[in-house]
Design an enzyme around this catalytic site. Structure first.
Site, PDB file in Angstrom:
ATOM      1  N   ASN A   9      19.635   1.075  16.336  1.00 52.68           N
ATOM      2  CA  ASN A   9      18.700   2.177  16.146  1.00 52.68           C
ATOM      3  C   ASN A   9      18.275   2.606  17.549  1.00 52.68           C
ATOM      4  OD1 ASN A   9      16.534   3.824  15.621  1.00 52.68           O
ATOM      5  ND2 ASN A   9      15.459   2.379  14.295  1.00 52.68           N
ATOM      6  N   ARG A  91      21.410   4.000  12.765  1.00 53.72           N
ATOM      7  CA  ARG A  91      20.405   4.853  12.130  1.00 53.72           C
ATOM      8  C   ARG A  91      20.457   6.220  12.800  1.00 53.72           C
ATOM      9  NH1 ARG A  91      13.867   4.026  12.531  1.00 53.72           N
ATOM     10  NH2 ARG A  91      13.291   5.644  11.065  1.00 53.72           N
ATOM     11  N   HIS A 179      12.086   8.379   7.335  1.00 51.75           N
ATOM     12  CA  HIS A 179      11.873   6.970   6.968  1.00 51.75           C
ATOM     13  C   HIS A 179      12.664   6.586   5.717  1.00 51.75           C
ATOM     14  CE1 HIS A 179       7.828   7.289   9.253  1.00 51.75           C
ATOM     15  NE2 HIS A 179       8.722   6.707  10.016  1.00 51.75           N
ATOM     16  N   GLY A 208       3.750   2.793  10.251  1.00 51.94           N
ATOM     17  CA  GLY A 208       4.094   2.146  11.519  1.00 51.94           C
ATOM     18  C   GLY A 208       3.662   3.063  12.643  1.00 51.94           C
ATOM     19  N   ARG A 239       1.637  11.243  17.180  1.00 52.44           N
ATOM     20  CA  ARG A 239       1.960  12.551  16.580  1.00 52.44           C
ATOM     21  C   ARG A 239       0.818  13.039  15.702  1.00 52.44           C
ATOM     22  NH1 ARG A 239       7.374  10.795  13.815  1.00 52.44           N
ATOM     23  NH2 ARG A 239       7.662   9.041  15.210  1.00 52.44           N
ATOM     24  N   GLY A 326       4.493  -1.641  10.281  1.00 54.03           N
ATOM     25  CA  GLY A 326       3.644  -2.542  11.072  1.00 54.03           C
ATOM     26  C   GLY A 326       2.183  -2.545  10.643  1.00 54.03           C
ATOM     27  N   GLU A 375      14.784  -2.047   7.648  1.00 52.35           N
ATOM     28  CA  GLU A 375      15.743  -0.943   7.775  1.00 52.35           C
ATOM     29  C   GLU A 375      17.108  -1.446   8.236  1.00 52.35           C
ATOM     30  OE1 GLU A 375      12.543   0.579  10.053  1.00 52.35           O
ATOM     31  OE2 GLU A 375      12.803   2.593   9.241  1.00 52.35           O
TER      32      GLU A 375
HETATM   33  P1  ADP Z   1       7.690   1.280  14.663  1.00 56.12           P
HETATM   34  O1  ADP Z   1       7.504   2.547  13.886  1.00 56.12           O
HETATM   35  O2  ADP Z   1       7.737   1.471  16.137  1.00 56.12           O
HETATM   36  O3  ADP Z   1       8.753   0.371  14.103  1.00 56.12           O
HETATM   37  P2  ADP Z   1       5.882  -0.672  13.606  1.00 56.12           P
HETATM   38  O4  ADP Z   1       6.310  -0.549  12.184  1.00 56.12           O
HETATM   39  O5  ADP Z   1       6.229  -1.916  14.334  1.00 56.12           O
HETATM   40  O6  ADP Z   1       6.302   0.561  14.453  1.00 56.12           O
HETATM   41  O7  ADP Z   1       4.286  -0.499  13.613  1.00 56.12           O
HETATM   42  C1  ADP Z   1       3.571  -0.480  14.795  1.00 56.12           C
HETATM   43  C2  ADP Z   1       2.095  -0.374  14.445  1.00 56.12           C
HETATM   44  O8  ADP Z   1       1.721  -1.500  13.642  1.00 56.12           O
HETATM   45  C3  ADP Z   1       1.179  -0.357  15.661  1.00 56.12           C
HETATM   46  O9  ADP Z   1       0.154   0.607  15.497  1.00 56.12           O
HETATM   47  C4  ADP Z   1       0.590  -1.762  15.630  1.00 56.12           C
HETATM   48  O10 ADP Z   1      -0.688  -1.816  16.204  1.00 56.12           O
HETATM   49  C5  ADP Z   1       0.479  -1.984  14.138  1.00 56.12           C
HETATM   50  N1  ADP Z   1       0.279  -3.409  13.852  1.00 56.12           N
HETATM   51  C6  ADP Z   1       1.144  -4.424  14.034  1.00 56.12           C
HETATM   52  N2  ADP Z   1       0.540  -5.604  13.736  1.00 56.12           N
HETATM   53  C7  ADP Z   1      -0.732  -5.318  13.364  1.00 56.12           C
HETATM   54  C8  ADP Z   1      -1.853  -6.093  12.955  1.00 56.12           C
HETATM   55  N3  ADP Z   1      -1.783  -7.413  12.848  1.00 56.12           N
HETATM   56  N4  ADP Z   1      -2.999  -5.447  12.652  1.00 56.12           N
HETATM   57  C9  ADP Z   1      -3.086  -4.100  12.758  1.00 56.12           C
HETATM   58  N5  ADP Z   1      -2.064  -3.311  13.141  1.00 56.12           N
HETATM   59  C10 ADP Z   1      -0.905  -3.903  13.443  1.00 56.12           C
END
Ligand code: ADP
Length: 389
Positions: A9, A91, A179, A208, A239, A326, A375
């Site tokens: 990706n 991806r 997504h 995320g 964004r 996330g 993914e």
């Molecule tokens: P990406 O779209 O880059 O794959 P992710 O799915 O990894 O992103 O999500 C990233 C987001 O998830 C960030 O805003 C991060 O702060 C949040 N995040 C990850 N772990 C936690 C947590 N334990 N508590 C709150 N937010 C979290």
């Protein structure tokens, strides 16, 4: 020598990799962040999430995406000696109107996908550069592309269009949703483990760095908050999410801003970062005392709630909600905020189950679930399936 499937990706400054056995067991998941910057770093974990050793690297090893791929492959080869990569799955953010299923890369397909770059100028060229780099790294090995838009191509017309003159729809100005690989995974998990719920009306919130929601009816996408570009719907890390187009006209007319400046504003300086002035990272915002950080979280949760109500209307009711991404998987505070005051819709959650990130966190008639998305496995499965054809 053991045969493996590699997934890639490739973003503008990041590269996510997955390594799977031919039987689709996870061997490793890796990512390189901040490509092109001094702080570039690579992390690799095995199937259980345990970090695998990554040797020291010179900053130059991650100078470009292609270089990062080369470096990552060296690390994989050191960790898994004797691997033979039999297929590489990619991806691709945009498949346009026509590409609605994973397919084998050909030169003609690459040209066709490059033509879609104006639809996703910040992502598509990097995705395609990743394919080119992989072709160079594995000449003769089948390369398979999977589209983030494909899952939504069955949208009914009303969820696929904007109220512009028809010619724009015909040339491709549509609500593509994104997504799709994540939603595909969640749909598959629901079908496998919760067939009754899968057959019903479910809203999935992929929260995320990029964030969106998808309404699933009998496992098919019938509406999505992301539309023509990756800017629509929910606010995201950097964004803006949905914006009155009048704001863009105002920026052009009154502020003299051009397309590039507006693009930077909406893609890179807005969302949680722009609103809070603190960070694009939810963890940092949750730990901050800054009132603007709190307001950014308030707005994020409010918009998810509002879209949840809208999607329940589009579905004619609601049987389930799934949180992933996330934030969706890890932030019990976000889930609690989104679900609070939604009893009228049948949503009630158990605070203890929520705090424990249990798979099911609801007590009400609507099933609320937390399902970690994957993914990479969706890409690997698709690569294997195309290979078998
Ligand atoms: P990406 O779209 O880059 O794959 P992710 O799915 O990894 O992103 O999500 C990233 C987001 O998830 C960030 O805003 C991060 O702060 C949040 N995040 C990850 N772990 C936690 C947590 N334990 N508590 C709150 N937010 C979290």
């Amino acid at each position: 020598m053991s045969r493996a499937i590699l997934t890639l990706n490739s973003g503008s400054s990041s590269l996510k990799l997955g390594l799977f056995t031919e039987g689709l067991q996870t061997l490793a998941i890796g990512h390189v962040d901040r490509i092109g910057r001094r702080e570039a770093a690579m992390k690799i974990a095995d199937a259980e999430g345990r970090a695998l050793p990554v040797p020291e690297h010179a900053p130059n090893d991650f100078a470009t995406n292609a270089q990062a791929l080369k470096t990552a492959l060296e690390v994989f080869e050191a960790d898994f000696p004797g691997l033979e990569v039999i297929a590489v799955g990619h991806r691709i953010v945009h498949g346009g109107i026509e590409h609605a299923a994973p397919e084998l890369v050909t030169e003609a397909l690459m040209k066709d996908l490059a033509r879609l770059a104006p639809f996703a100028p910040l992502h598509q060229p990097h995705n395609l550069a990743g394919v080119r780099a992989a072709i160079e790294a594995f000449p003769g090995t089948p390369q398979i592309v999977c589209y983030d838009t494909a899952f939504h191509r069955g949208h009914p017309f009303v969820a696929d269009t904007y109220a512009l003159p028809r010619a724009y729809y015909e040339e491709g100005v549509r609500r593509y949703g994104f997504h799709g690989l994540s939603y595909d995974y969640i749909h598959g998990e629901l079908a496998r483990t919760e067939p009754e719920l899968h057959a019903g009306r479910v809203v999935v919130a992929h929260l995320g760095s990029g964030a969106s929601m998808c309404a699933l009816m009998d496992g098919r996408s019938v509406a999505s908050t992301l539309g023509f570009s990756a800017l629509d719907g929910l606010p995201m890390g950097t964004r803006s999410g949905e914006l009155d187009p009048g704001v863009v006209l105002y920026l052009m007319d009154q502020k003299g801003m051009g397309a590039q400046e507006i693009s930077d504003l909406l893609y890179k300086q807005s969302g949680l970062l722009g609103m809070s002035g603190v960070s694009n990272d939810m963890r940092t915002l949750e730990g901050s005392d800054d009132p603007h950080a709190k307001e950014a979280i308030d707005y994020f949760c409010f918009r998810i709630k509002r879209e949840l109500g809208a999607m329940a209307a589009a579905l004619g009711g609601l049987d389930g909600v799934v949180f992933c991404g996330g934030i969706g998987e890890n932030s019990s505070a976000t889930r609690a905020r989104v679900c609070a005051g939604m009893e009228w819709l049948g949503i009630e959650i158990d605070p203890e189950a929520n705090a424990a990130h249990a798979r099911t966190i609801s007590t009400g008639k609507v099933r609320v679930m937390v399902i970690p998305t994957n993914e990479e496995i969706v890409i690997a499965r698709a690569a294997k399936a195309v290979l078998a054809q």
